[in-house]
Write an enzyme that holds these catalytic residues in place. Structure first.
Site, PDB file in Angstrom:
ATOM      1  N   MET A  43      35.400  40.103  45.340  1.00 34.99           N
ATOM      2  CA  MET A  43      34.998  39.387  44.127  1.00 34.99           C
ATOM      3  C   MET A  43      35.152  37.881  44.308  1.00 34.99           C
ATOM      4  SD  MET A  43      36.091  41.818  40.934  1.00 34.99           S
ATOM      5  CE  MET A  43      35.170  40.834  39.768  1.00 34.99           C
TER       6      MET A  43
ATOM      7  N   SER B  60      48.931  32.295  35.515  1.00 34.68           N
ATOM      8  CA  SER B  60      47.497  32.254  35.761  1.00 34.68           C
ATOM      9  C   SER B  60      46.837  31.252  34.803  1.00 34.68           C
ATOM     10  CB  SER B  60      46.921  33.660  35.578  1.00 34.68           C
ATOM     11  OG  SER B  60      45.576  33.695  35.950  1.00 34.68           O
TER      12      SER B  60
ATOM     13  N   SER C  24      37.284  44.682  44.967  1.00 33.45           N
ATOM     14  CA  SER C  24      38.544  44.179  45.533  1.00 33.45           C
ATOM     15  C   SER C  24      38.618  42.676  45.300  1.00 33.45           C
ATOM     16  CB  SER C  24      38.621  44.471  47.029  1.00 33.45           C
ATOM     17  OG  SER C  24      37.697  43.658  47.712  1.00 33.45           O
ATOM     18  N   PHE C  25      39.817  42.169  45.259  1.00 35.33           N
ATOM     19  CA  PHE C  25      40.026  40.743  45.033  1.00 35.33           C
ATOM     20  C   PHE C  25      39.207  39.921  46.035  1.00 35.33           C
ATOM     21  CE2 PHE C  25      42.386  36.829  45.864  1.00 35.33           C
ATOM     22  CZ  PHE C  25      42.458  36.305  44.586  1.00 35.33           C
TER      23      PHE C  25
ATOM     24  N   TYR D  95      46.518  45.650  33.671  1.00 31.52           N
ATOM     25  CA  TYR D  95      46.254  45.000  34.960  1.00 31.52           C
ATOM     26  C   TYR D  95      47.141  45.577  36.062  1.00 31.52           C
ATOM     27  CZ  TYR D  95      45.952  41.156  38.377  1.00 31.52           C
ATOM     28  OH  TYR D  95      45.778  40.407  39.520  1.00 31.52           O
TER      29      TYR D  95
ATOM     30  N   HIS E  21      37.054  36.947  24.344  1.00 32.94           N
ATOM     31  CA  HIS E  21      38.501  36.789  24.113  1.00 32.94           C
ATOM     32  C   HIS E  21      38.769  36.601  22.623  1.00 32.94           C
ATOM     33  CE1 HIS E  21      39.089  36.316  28.368  1.00 32.94           C
ATOM     34  NE2 HIS E  21      38.499  35.156  28.442  1.00 32.94           N
TER      35      HIS E  21
ATOM     36  N   LYS F 122      42.999  35.404  31.241  1.00 25.87           N
ATOM     37  CA  LYS F 122      43.822  35.529  32.453  1.00 25.87           C
ATOM     38  C   LYS F 122      44.616  36.841  32.544  1.00 25.87           C
ATOM     39  CE  LYS F 122      42.583  32.733  34.322  1.00 25.87           C
ATOM     40  NZ  LYS F 122      41.119  32.680  34.616  1.00 25.87           N
TER      41      LYS F 122
ATOM     42  N   LYS G  47      45.103  34.436  42.932  1.00 30.02           N
ATOM     43  CA  LYS G  47      46.039  35.153  43.786  1.00 30.02           C
ATOM     44  C   LYS G  47      45.896  36.675  43.628  1.00 30.02           C
ATOM     45  CE  LYS G  47      50.476  33.958  45.619  1.00 30.02           C
ATOM     46  NZ  LYS G  47      51.641  33.087  45.454  1.00 30.02           N
TER      47      LYS G  47
END
Ligand code: A3P
Length: 279
Positions: A217, A126, A213-214, A178, A96, A42, A243
């Protein structure tokens, strides 16, 4: 405290139950042009993965939409040596997993590593939404319970601070923050490109911003729906794009919770960075 979410401890690390066979993730022969993208969940992994894939594949957006399964080698659940060995170069490994579960050679100067980092408050909010959408390991607690778990270092792949500290100090590592991707995308993508050996011009950078872009995607995530594995793990189709902002934590944390996160991070994280908490 109403927390039923599943995890198991291995070598002092808290792993999701879905992480099974880790023997291959550690023992395989690296190639000099391998690229590893690591992150705590996240933190902006999916976005970074996409950017890196496009950069090393000459911005071939069309292929990126077709090759969903073959784009990356996802190490966490356990992957066959055949998949690892048969993959074309440059191989893009995403995971991860804490450093001790990855091949020792990744610590060397000649292997490129990318680490994705996000401010821990937004990362936790998140995570909270993400855990709630899990089928088998569903988290039923409140955000406050997750703050307890975070403080104890027991969120998946935790402790978070050990994860961050172990990766950011490796040689030949590019740090994707980020918040920088959101606030100064041009500069950040330009440097990421340079790290990957590409000199991106302004129009290429604009193309990358636009195609990852958010909104775009999130739209593409609908194609995951047909993946039967997805529905075994998640309760909903739309999981990875919620978000996509900085500062959503303010809608969830009270002053006490916020200070608790700051204190535990200050105490345990050796890497000194000024996290960006505001949009
Ligand atoms: P939120 O839940 O705060 O929205 P990961 O990929 O590591 O699982 O991280 C997921 C987080 O990154 C989610 O955060 C998601 O919305 C955000 N994200 C994914 N793609 C993004 C994009 N293209 N732009 C901005 N944020 C993005």
């Amino acid at each position: 405290k109403g927390t039923k979410y599943g995890m198991k401890i291995r070598d002092g690390v808290y792993l999701p139950n879905g992480v099974k066979n880790l023997s291959n993730s550690k023992c395989f022969k690296l190639r000099d042009d391998d690229i590893f993208i690591s992150s705590f969940p996240k933190s902006g992994t999916t976005w970074t993965n996409e950017l890196v894939w496009l950069i090393i594949h000459n911005l071939d957006f069309e292929s990126s939409q077709k090759n969903l399964d073959k784009k990356f080698i996802w190490l966490d659940p356990g992957v066959s040596t055949k998949i690892i060995d048969d993959a074309d170069s440059p191989r893009l490994f995403i995971n991860h997993l804490p450093l001790q579960f990855l091949p020792l050679e990744i610590k060397s100067e000649n292997i490129k590593k990318i680490y994705v980092l996000r401010n821990p408050k937004d990362m936790l909010v998140s995570t909270f939404h993400f855990y709630r959408k899990l089928v088998r390991d569903e988290f039923t607690g409140e955000l406050e319970d997750l703050v307890d778990i975070f403080e104890e270092g027991k969120t998946w792949y935790g402790p978070w601070w050990s994860h961050v500290d172990s990766f950011v100090t490796l040689p030949n590592t590019f740090l994707v923050i980020y918040e920088n991707l959101i606030k100064k995308p041009n500069e950040t993508i330009k440097s990421l490109g340079e790290f990957l050996g590409k000199n991106l011009n302004e129009s290429e950078i604009e193309f990358l911003i636009e195609s990852t872009s958010f909104k775009k995607m999130k739209e593409a995530e609908k194609t995951f729906k047909d993946d039967s594995r997805h529905s075994k793990i998640f309760k909903s189709d739309l999981i990875f794009f919620r978000k996509g902002e900085i500062g959503d934590w303010k809608n969830y944390f009270d002053e006490v919770m916020s200070k608790r996160i700051e204190a535990v991070v200050e105490k345990n994280l050796k890497f000194k960075v000024n996290f960006i908490y505001d949009n």
